[in-house]
Write a protein that holds these residues in place. Sequence first.
Motif, PDB file in Angstrom:
ATOM      1  N   ILE A  77      -2.358  30.882  43.766  1.00 40.13           N
ATOM      2  CA  ILE A  77      -1.348  29.882  43.411  1.00 40.13           C
ATOM      3  C   ILE A  77      -0.868  30.116  41.991  1.00 40.13           C
ATOM      4  CG2 ILE A  77      -3.125  28.246  42.664  1.00 40.13           C
ATOM      5  CD1 ILE A  77      -1.329  25.990  43.708  1.00 40.13           C
ATOM      6  N   ARG A  78       0.417  29.842  41.765  1.00 34.27           N
ATOM      7  CA  ARG A  78       0.990  29.902  40.425  1.00 34.27           C
ATOM      8  C   ARG A  78       1.773  28.629  40.179  1.00 34.27           C
ATOM      9  NH1 ARG A  78       5.374  34.392  39.021  1.00 34.27           N
ATOM     10  NH2 ARG A  78       6.627  32.972  40.280  1.00 34.27           N
ATOM     11  N   GLY A  79       1.526  27.993  39.046  1.00 33.91           N
ATOM     12  CA  GLY A  79       2.210  26.752  38.707  1.00 33.91           C
ATOM     13  C   GLY A  79       1.397  25.548  39.145  1.00 33.91           C
ATOM     14  N   SER A  80       1.959  24.379  38.923  1.00 33.45           N
ATOM     15  CA  SER A  80       1.317  23.123  39.313  1.00 33.45           C
ATOM     16  C   SER A  80       2.362  22.238  39.957  1.00 33.45           C
ATOM     17  CB  SER A  80       0.705  22.432  38.088  1.00 33.45           C
ATOM     18  OG  SER A  80       1.703  22.194  37.096  1.00 33.45           O
ATOM     19  N   PRO A  81       1.937  21.284  40.806  1.00 35.01           N
ATOM     20  CA  PRO A  81       2.904  20.403  41.482  1.00 35.01           C
ATOM     21  C   PRO A  81       3.834  19.731  40.488  1.00 35.01           C
ATOM     22  CG  PRO A  81       0.724  20.131  42.425  1.00 35.01           C
ATOM     23  CD  PRO A  81       0.555  21.007  41.214  1.00 35.01           C
ATOM     24  N   LYS A  82       5.123  19.684  40.832  1.00 40.75           N
ATOM     25  CA  LYS A  82       6.150  19.144  39.940  1.00 40.75           C
ATOM     26  C   LYS A  82       6.773  17.908  40.576  1.00 40.75           C
ATOM     27  CE  LYS A  82       7.313  23.658  37.891  1.00 40.75           C
ATOM     28  NZ  LYS A  82       6.083  24.327  38.329  1.00 40.75           N
ATOM     29  N   GLY A  83       6.178  16.748  40.332  1.00 42.60           N
ATOM     30  CA  GLY A  83       6.726  15.497  40.835  1.00 42.60           C
ATOM     31  C   GLY A  83       6.831  15.490  42.346  1.00 42.60           C
ATOM     32  N   ASN A  84       7.999  15.123  42.849  1.00 43.02           N
ATOM     33  CA  ASN A  84       8.233  15.090  44.295  1.00 43.02           C
ATOM     34  C   ASN A  84       8.712  16.422  44.859  1.00 43.02           C
ATOM     35  OD1 ASN A  84       7.517  12.397  44.847  1.00 43.02           O
ATOM     36  ND2 ASN A  84       9.469  11.677  44.016  1.00 43.02           N
ATOM     37  N   ARG A  85       8.806  17.425  44.013  1.00 41.72           N
ATOM     38  CA  ARG A  85       9.282  18.731  44.456  1.00 41.72           C
ATOM     39  C   ARG A  85       8.202  19.393  45.312  1.00 41.72           C
ATOM     40  NH1 ARG A  85      13.555  21.857  42.483  1.00 41.72           N
ATOM     41  NH2 ARG A  85      13.942  20.134  41.051  1.00 41.72           N
ATOM     42  N   PRO A  86       8.570  19.948  46.483  1.00 44.15           N
ATOM     43  CA  PRO A  86       7.567  20.573  47.346  1.00 44.15           C
ATOM     44  C   PRO A  86       7.062  21.883  46.761  1.00 44.15           C
ATOM     45  CG  PRO A  86       9.748  20.984  48.214  1.00 44.15           C
ATOM     46  CD  PRO A  86       9.925  20.035  47.054  1.00 44.15           C
ATOM     47  N   ALA A  87       5.932  22.343  47.272  1.00 42.34           N
ATOM     48  CA  ALA A  87       5.442  23.677  46.947  1.00 42.34           C
ATOM     49  C   ALA A  87       6.036  24.681  47.925  1.00 42.34           C
ATOM     50  CB  ALA A  87       3.916  23.705  47.034  1.00 42.34           C
ATOM     51  N   ILE A  88       6.193  25.917  47.478  1.00 38.34           N
ATOM     52  CA  ILE A  88       6.555  27.024  48.369  1.00 38.34           C
ATOM     53  C   ILE A  88       5.258  27.647  48.856  1.00 38.34           C
ATOM     54  CG2 ILE A  88       7.653  29.277  48.545  1.00 38.34           C
ATOM     55  CD1 ILE A  88       9.650  28.387  46.430  1.00 38.34           C
ATOM     56  N   LEU A  89       5.013  27.594  50.148  1.00 40.80           N
ATOM     57  CA  LEU A  89       3.778  28.110  50.738  1.00 40.80           C
ATOM     58  C   LEU A  89       4.116  29.256  51.672  1.00 40.80           C
ATOM     59  CD1 LEU A  89       0.725  26.143  51.982  1.00 40.80           C
ATOM     60  CD2 LEU A  89       1.796  27.790  53.532  1.00 40.80           C
ATOM     61  N   THR A  90       3.463  30.399  51.479  1.00 44.17           N
ATOM     62  CA  THR A  90       3.768  31.573  52.295  1.00 44.17           C
ATOM     63  C   THR A  90       2.601  31.925  53.207  1.00 44.17           C
ATOM     64  OG1 THR A  90       2.880  33.327  50.850  1.00 44.17           O
ATOM     65  CG2 THR A  90       5.081  32.451  50.326  1.00 44.17           C
ATOM     66  N   TYR A  91       2.944  32.591  54.311  1.00 43.74           N
ATOM     67  CA  TYR A  91       1.925  33.105  55.225  1.00 43.74           C
ATOM     68  C   TYR A  91       2.417  34.458  55.735  1.00 43.74           C
ATOM     69  CZ  TYR A  91      -2.338  32.125  57.900  1.00 43.74           C
ATOM     70  OH  TYR A  91      -3.629  32.111  58.387  1.00 43.74           O
ATOM     71  N   HIS A  92       1.574  35.479  55.616  1.00 42.53           N
ATOM     72  CA  HIS A  92       1.958  36.862  55.870  1.00 42.53           C
ATOM     73  C   HIS A  92       1.846  37.230  57.343  1.00 42.53           C
ATOM     74  CE1 HIS A  92      -2.288  37.952  56.449  1.00 42.53           C
ATOM     75  NE2 HIS A  92      -2.512  37.072  55.489  1.00 42.53           N
ATOM     76  N   ASP A  93       2.328  38.407  57.665  1.00 41.04           N
ATOM     77  CA  ASP A  93       2.261  38.931  59.037  1.00 41.04           C
ATOM     78  C   ASP A  93       0.911  39.603  59.272  1.00 41.04           C
ATOM     79  OD1 ASP A  93       3.000  39.591  61.606  1.00 41.04           O
ATOM     80  OD2 ASP A  93       4.725  40.811  61.038  1.00 41.04           O
ATOM     81  N   VAL A  94       0.610  39.842  60.531  1.00 34.74           N
ATOM     82  CA  VAL A  94      -0.619  40.544  60.891  1.00 34.74           C
ATOM     83  C   VAL A  94      -0.529  41.990  60.397  1.00 34.74           C
ATOM     84  CG1 VAL A  94       0.244  41.265  63.150  1.00 34.74           C
ATOM     85  CG2 VAL A  94      -2.208  41.027  62.805  1.00 34.74           C
ATOM     86  N   GLY A  95      -1.654  42.503  59.890  1.00 32.94           N
ATOM     87  CA  GLY A  95      -1.675  43.842  59.306  1.00 32.94           C
ATOM     88  C   GLY A  95      -1.447  43.846  57.813  1.00 32.94           C
ATOM     89  N   LEU A  96      -1.022  42.726  57.260  1.00 36.70           N
ATOM     90  CA  LEU A  96      -0.705  42.637  55.835  1.00 36.70           C
ATOM     91  C   LEU A  96      -1.569  41.567  55.180  1.00 36.70           C
ATOM     92  CD1 LEU A  96       3.202  42.702  56.180  1.00 36.70           C
ATOM     93  CD2 LEU A  96       1.642  44.656  55.968  1.00 36.70           C
ATOM     94  N   ASN A  97      -1.342  41.334  53.921  1.00 37.62           N
ATOM     95  CA  ASN A  97      -1.836  40.160  53.218  1.00 37.62           C
ATOM     96  C   ASN A  97      -0.702  39.685  52.321  1.00 37.62           C
ATOM     97  OD1 ASN A  97      -1.930  41.869  50.847  1.00 37.62           O
ATOM     98  ND2 ASN A  97      -3.905  42.633  51.584  1.00 37.62           N
TER      99      ASN A  97
END
Length: 415
Positions: A98-118
């Motif tokens: 993770i980079r950064g900290s929650p900013k008020g009501n702004r959502p976080a960007i959350l990623t999830y990779h494909d199989v075979g990767l990270n």
Amino acid sequence: MKAWKEKHQGNDPCISPPPSSLPPVFPLAEANQKPQGLLLHDVTMAGLQELRFPEEKPLLRGQDATELESSDAFLLAADTDWKEHDIETPYGLLHVVIRGSPKGNRPAILTYHDVGLNHKLCFNTFFNFEDMQEITKHFVVCHVDAPGQQVGASQFPQGYQFPSMEQLAAMLPSVVQHFGFKYVIGIGVGAGAYVLAKFALIFPDLVEGLVLVNIDPNGKGWIDWAATKLSSLTSTLPDTVLSHLFSQEELVNNTELVQSYRQQIGNVVNQANLQLFWNMYNSRRDLDINRPGTVLNAKTLRCPVMLVVGDNAPAEDGVVECNSKLDPTITTFLKMADSGGLPQVTQPGKLTEAFKYFLQGMGYMPSASMTRLARSRTASLTSASSVDGSRPQACTHSESSEGLGQVNHTMEVSC
């Protein structure tokens, strides 16, 4: 503006959500619905002069993040701003950076990779792209690695049962609660796109928007299953995974990129753990979604969705079918020209531009903040006007472009 349509808590017979309570969703504004089925070709920045985006949620100022140093497509990125966590979930530990900290009501960007990767192999090129820094400095970014797929992961013990695709989705609320996110905007690729879509179906109040790259909503039939088994007998695991990530044309013609990924998949990802993830992804069930009004009590994604696929990608048919099953009033279909199975790697500029307008369509990002691509195109125009104000209107141009506007109905775009 009309209130955003009420979100309904999804019910999945395979999963009992974690016992802790979940935070409420922050309401969005709903744009006027447009007719579905509109075909939009080659949107240019000239056309975007007339498009206007609202700033419904003020930007936090004075919070600029340090820009990442230049890096290659894989593991050489500067990681000094990222913090690693191993989070306990109902189905085992989950590695998260993770980079950064929650900013008020702004959502976080959350990623999830494909199989075979990270997360590094899948997203480093995209998130280290210069123009992406203009976006990510306003959001906390959270990369999730599927169990055992992170760099340096220990091999699972003999007999370990890898979580099902539904259970992988049910692990994510623990991440949301651990960091105190109110909700997230998910970016998933391939298997990761399937996991995030499942997550949004089960826990709709935690998801404000989704960018799904190369999603295939269908489980494998017996013929596909048999072909996969046969391939595993005649090919190495990295080569089998490469046929999932890249089209046959790319495998033949883009040998440098393919060879780089072959080496990284073979050397960086634990092969035994990868085999478990690969087997589970290939045994997935159909994603239980239907376009509203087509069947009784149809389940579908309730948040804005941007579907992305390259025009030379093996997942193209699956993404087209997924598009046909989503609500056209809140879905954008982006088909990227001159792009193959990994558009976030081969066309990060185009995807960054699309993602910026997707965020603006939801009321985030200052309308005056233009990416380098947009600035360079606008500077060449004889007359330029500010991109600010109301929501975009669809328009058609014959000139190719690297930018497009977020609109609230399904469309096909060639960038």
